[in-house]
Design an enzyme around this catalytic site. Structure first.
Site, PDB file in Angstrom:
ATOM      1  N   THR A  20      -4.733  -8.467  -3.714  1.00 30.16           N
ATOM      2  CA  THR A  20      -5.360  -8.471  -2.396  1.00 30.16           C
ATOM      3  C   THR A  20      -6.618  -9.324  -2.379  1.00 30.16           C
ATOM      4  O   THR A  20      -6.855 -10.086  -1.438  1.00 30.16           O
ATOM      5  CB  THR A  20      -5.682  -7.030  -1.957  1.00 30.16           C
ATOM      6  OG1 THR A  20      -4.458  -6.280  -1.891  1.00 30.16           O
ATOM      7  CG2 THR A  20      -6.355  -7.009  -0.590  1.00 30.16           C
ATOM      8  N   LYS A  30       1.590  -8.365   4.998  1.00 31.42           N
ATOM      9  CA  LYS A  30       1.897  -7.352   3.997  1.00 31.42           C
ATOM     10  C   LYS A  30       3.233  -6.742   4.402  1.00 31.42           C
ATOM     11  O   LYS A  30       3.299  -5.906   5.314  1.00 31.42           O
ATOM     12  CB  LYS A  30       0.800  -6.289   3.969  1.00 31.42           C
ATOM     13  CG  LYS A  30       1.000  -5.238   2.885  1.00 31.42           C
ATOM     14  CD  LYS A  30       0.654  -5.771   1.505  1.00 31.42           C
ATOM     15  CE  LYS A  30       0.757  -4.675   0.448  1.00 31.42           C
ATOM     16  NZ  LYS A  30       0.395  -5.166  -0.891  1.00 31.42           N
ATOM     17  N   GLY A  39       2.937  -9.339  -1.784  1.00 34.05           N
ATOM     18  CA  GLY A  39       3.927  -8.354  -2.188  1.00 34.05           C
ATOM     19  C   GLY A  39       3.299  -7.059  -2.674  1.00 34.05           C
ATOM     20  O   GLY A  39       2.083  -6.923  -2.768  1.00 34.05           O
ATOM     21  N   ALA A  87     -14.692  -6.804 -10.048  1.00 33.14           N
ATOM     22  CA  ALA A  87     -15.571  -6.117  -9.095  1.00 33.14           C
ATOM     23  C   ALA A  87     -16.331  -7.088  -8.193  1.00 33.14           C
ATOM     24  O   ALA A  87     -17.491  -6.854  -7.859  1.00 33.14           O
ATOM     25  CB  ALA A  87     -16.545  -5.207  -9.831  1.00 33.14           C
TER      26      ALA A  87
END
Length: 237
Positions: free
Chosen positions: A17, A38, A111, A208
């Protein structure tokens, strides 16, 4: 023609993502019109923010499309069966991607999990979408998100082999999480990953880098520094 790029991975929770958001952010900054799809979101209740909301938070307002949503965090086929819901099909995904391609320069299709994660009991997967797109006069390429750590080479090569077996072009690979202090295996993998994939390494997104305080304005320079020129950035291994 519009570019249709399938963003897949060698596993789940490895940065697909965030990679999708980074590619989208750079394309928008380059003046391109971008759509993000999506096909199947799992583990989310109706109305709950999913992966597309994360892309919106990082890349800004784009065109978004979600075709199916299943409540349990499982493979789409299993989640659909357990919920008594109809599974999504590669033909439906291809039709929506082709529709978006009519009005967008870049269509990103993210995916669920890895390339061959099943949509249904018959074994349909994201890997079947390019063949359906070809019937509609469109082509698709794959961008594979991988891990940096020990063990990634085998998973990456297996995914690349599966793509080649289906004649799906592999645009390149992106490391979905690069730590501040990479170990020896990770550093060696910068050289070995493109060899086993037989495709270029096109980026490494910092671990992160997409925290809750990140905005499109602060994410764009991260994306630019983390992706290679082929994806609109400045990164080099």
């Amino acid at each position: 023609m519009s570019t249709i790029l399938l963003v897949t991975g060698t596993n789940t929770e490895i940065g697909k993502t965030v990679t999708t958001a980074a590619v989208a952010a750079l394309a928008v900054a380059d003046g391109r019109k971008v759509a993000v799809m999506k096909p199947a979101q799992t583990g989310m209740a109706p109305g709950e923010p999913g992966d597309l909301e994360d892309v919106r938070r990082l890349a800004g307002e784009l065109t978004f499309s979600e075709l199916a949503r299943y409540p349990e965090p499982l493979a789409p086929g299993t989640a659909a069966a357990r919920a008594g819901m109809r599974p999504i099909t590669p033909a439906e995904i291809a039709a929506e991607a082709a529709r978006l391609a009519q009005t967008h320069d870049l269509v990103l299709v993210e995916g669920a999990g890895g390339l061959l994660v099943r949509f249904d009991a018959e074994g349909s997967s994201l890997a079947d979408v390019p063949a359906e797109l070809a019937k509609l006069g469109h082509a698709a390429e794959a961008l594979v998100v991988v891990t940096a750590a020990l063990g990634t080479l085998n998973l990456t090569e297996l995914t690349a082999e599966a793509l080649r077996a289906r004649n799906i072009p592999l645009r390149g690979i992106v490391i979905g999480g690069w730590p501040q202090e990479p170990d020896l295996a990770m550093r060696c993998n910068l050289l070995d990953l493109p060899l086993v994939a037989d495709a270029p390494l096109l980026g490494a997104l910092p671990t992160a880098c997409a925290g809750p305080d990140v905005t499109p304005e602060t994410f764009l320079p991260i994306a630019r520094a983390s992706l290679a020129p082929a994806l609109g950035g400045t990164w080099s291994p």
